[in-house]
Design an enzyme around this catalytic site. Structure first.
Site, short mmCIF file in Angstrom:
data_model
loop_
_atom_site.label_atom_id
_atom_site.label_comp_id
_atom_site.label_asym_id
_atom_site.label_seq_id
_atom_site.Cartn_x
_atom_site.Cartn_y
_atom_site.Cartn_z
N TYR A 56 0.83 -1.22 0.00
CA TYR A 56 0.00 0.00 0.00
C TYR A 56 0.86 1.27 0.00
CZ TYR A 56 -4.08 -2.90 0.26
OH TYR A 56 -5.04 -3.83 -0.06
N ARG A 59 1.45 1.88 -3.61
CA ARG A 59 0.23 2.44 -4.27
C ARG A 59 0.06 3.90 -3.89
NH1 ARG A 59 0.96 -2.00 -5.01
NH2 ARG A 59 1.88 -1.10 -6.83
N GLN A 91 -15.54 2.94 -5.35
CA GLN A 91 -14.86 1.79 -4.73
C GLN A 91 -13.36 2.04 -4.72
OE1 GLN A 91 -16.72 -2.16 -6.32
NE2 GLN A 91 -17.09 -0.62 -7.87
N ASN A 92 -12.95 3.11 -5.38
CA ASN A 92 -11.51 3.36 -5.53
C ASN A 92 -10.91 3.96 -4.28
OD1 ASN A 92 -11.96 2.44 -8.07
ND2 ASN A 92 -11.91 4.45 -9.04
N HIS A 109 -14.75 1.91 0.01
CA HIS A 109 -13.68 0.95 0.34
C HIS A 109 -12.47 1.63 0.99
CE1 HIS A 109 -15.25 -2.18 -2.83
NE2 HIS A 109 -16.00 -2.13 -1.74
N CYS A 117 -5.72 3.93 13.14
CA CYS A 117 -4.89 3.50 14.26
C CYS A 117 -5.56 2.35 15.01
CB CYS A 117 -4.64 4.67 15.22
SG CYS A 117 -3.67 4.14 16.66
N CYS A 136 1.01 7.24 15.64
CA CYS A 136 -0.34 7.76 15.35
C CYS A 136 -0.38 9.24 15.74
CB CYS A 136 -1.37 6.97 16.16
SG CYS A 136 -2.99 7.75 16.21
N THR A 177 -16.44 -0.56 -13.48
CA THR A 177 -16.32 -1.61 -12.46
C THR A 177 -16.75 -2.95 -13.04
OG1 THR A 177 -17.06 -2.36 -10.27
CG2 THR A 177 -18.53 -0.86 -11.43
N ALA A 220 -13.87 5.15 -20.25
CA ALA A 220 -14.57 6.14 -19.43
C ALA A 220 -14.18 7.56 -19.84
CB ALA A 220 -14.25 5.90 -17.96
N1 APR Z 1 -12.81 2.82 -19.05
C1 APR Z 1 -13.87 2.13 -18.56
N2 APR Z 1 -13.77 0.91 -18.00
C2 APR Z 1 -12.54 0.36 -17.95
C3 APR Z 1 -11.40 1.02 -18.44
C4 APR Z 1 -11.57 2.30 -19.03
N3 APR Z 1 -10.54 3.01 -19.53
N4 APR Z 1 -10.32 0.21 -18.24
C5 APR Z 1 -10.78 -0.89 -17.63
N5 APR Z 1 -12.13 -0.81 -17.46
C6 APR Z 1 -13.04 -1.77 -16.83
C7 APR Z 1 -12.63 -3.22 -16.96
O1 APR Z 1 -13.12 -3.76 -18.17
C8 APR Z 1 -13.27 -3.84 -15.73
O2 APR Z 1 -14.59 -4.30 -16.02
O3 APR Z 1 -13.04 -1.50 -15.45
C9 APR Z 1 -13.35 -2.68 -14.74
C10 APR Z 1 -12.39 -2.79 -13.57
O4 APR Z 1 -12.72 -3.90 -12.80
P1 APR Z 1 -11.90 -4.36 -11.51
O5 APR Z 1 -10.44 -4.37 -11.84
O6 APR Z 1 -12.50 -5.62 -11.02
O7 APR Z 1 -12.12 -3.16 -10.47
P2 APR Z 1 -13.37 -2.87 -9.54
O8 APR Z 1 -14.63 -3.29 -10.17
O9 APR Z 1 -13.24 -1.44 -9.12
O10 APR Z 1 -13.07 -3.79 -8.29
C11 APR Z 1 -13.95 -3.75 -7.22
O11 APR Z 1 -12.55 -5.20 -5.93
O12 APR Z 1 -10.46 -5.88 -5.13
C12 APR Z 1 -11.61 -5.17 -4.86
O13 APR Z 1 -11.80 -3.49 -3.24
C13 APR Z 1 -11.33 -3.72 -4.55
O14 APR Z 1 -12.67 -1.76 -5.02
C14 APR Z 1 -12.16 -2.97 -5.57
C15 APR Z 1 -13.23 -3.97 -5.91
#
Ligand code: APR
Length: 237
Positions: A56, A59, A91-92, A109, A117, A136, A177, A220
């Protein structure tokens, strides 16, 4: 088509992909080279806290090198100008919606730039290196901070507020997502149950694509600005 007043938008890793932030479920099934269960579970943190903290920390450091893209900017414009209710649920754990200027925003999330802490339970803004075991800022205990991130098996934040907004919205939009992780993956069904129009914007069909009234497939950064302009000029989805 019905005029829209109250909107809930759900975003996932796909909205930040064009900014250079890795999504979770790449073709190799790994997240930046790690299995999710090795870095994103409470069990992983107990087993190997150093690995998890360093993961993390990397990241968090990466956030300083990326910028919000056209999709984040368009949602921030919608937030500034939309007179009805609006809730952006992300969720990001990155801060790109915040930096683009979205205010009606909720990080379900958690956030990379927040520390929790385990000694005093306080949450504080954090942009440093947790593997260095800093104290902390509240209780001054060293080595007790963990990333303020909801791991698998933990409860997402502010679910009551989200459920309330979903039950009251006319439009639910899901952006970038995969629809693989609950409870977020179920929001479309809740919104539909309460009569909302539903739209998905994603690179490819999500796992729950068939639940949406409409799906727009593409990046997007290319599709979200157009959708926002359409909504602002016609008030329709
Ligand atoms: N524009 C739109 N969609 C996109 C793009 C883009 N440029 N690039 C990728 N994607 C899509 C992919 O096709 C996929 O369906 O975004 C989606 C990302 O999916 P994940 O990687 O599974 O991410 P997410 O859905 O946010 O994950 C949910 O999973 O691990 C946990 O807590 C974590 O918040 C996260 C949760």
């Amino acid at each position: 088509m019905k005029a829209i007043q109250n909107i809930v938008i759900l975003t996932g890793a796909g909205i930040s992909a064009e900014s250079g932030v890795a999504t979770f479920r790449g073709p190799d099934g790994l997240w930046e080279g790690h299995r999710v269960e090795d870095v994103a579970t409470p069990e992983a943190f107990v087993r190997d806290p150093d690995l998890v903290q360093k993961f993390y920390d990397e990241r968090r450091a990466k956030l300083k090198t990326v910028q919000p893209n056209a999709a984040h900017q368009a949602l921030a414009k919608l937030d500034r100008t939309w007179a009805g209710e609006l809730l952006l649920v992300t969720q990001n754990v990155d801060d790109l919606h915040d930096r683009a200027g979205s205010k009606r925003l909720l990080h379900m999330h958690g956030e990379l730039n927040s520390a929790w802490c385990l000694a005093c339970d306080a949450r504080s803004p954090f942009d440093g290196v947790m593997a260095a075991a800093p104290a902390c800022p509240h209780c001054h205990q060293p080595g007790c901070l963990r990333p303020d991130i909801v791991w698998f098996g933990e409860m997402p934040y502010q679910m009551e507020r989200i459920e309330q907004a979903l039950s009251n919205c006319d439009l639910f939009v899901s952006i970038g997502t995969s629809g693989a992780v609950y409870p977020a993956a179920g929001f479309v069904q809740t919104a539909r149950y309460h009569g909302a129009q539903t739209l998905e914007i994603n690179l490819d069909p999500s796992e729950g694509s068939f639940h949406f009234h409409e799906s727009r497939m593409g990046k997007a950064g290319e599709l979200v600005p157009g959708w926002v302009e359409q909504l602002l000029s016609h008030g329709l989805c």
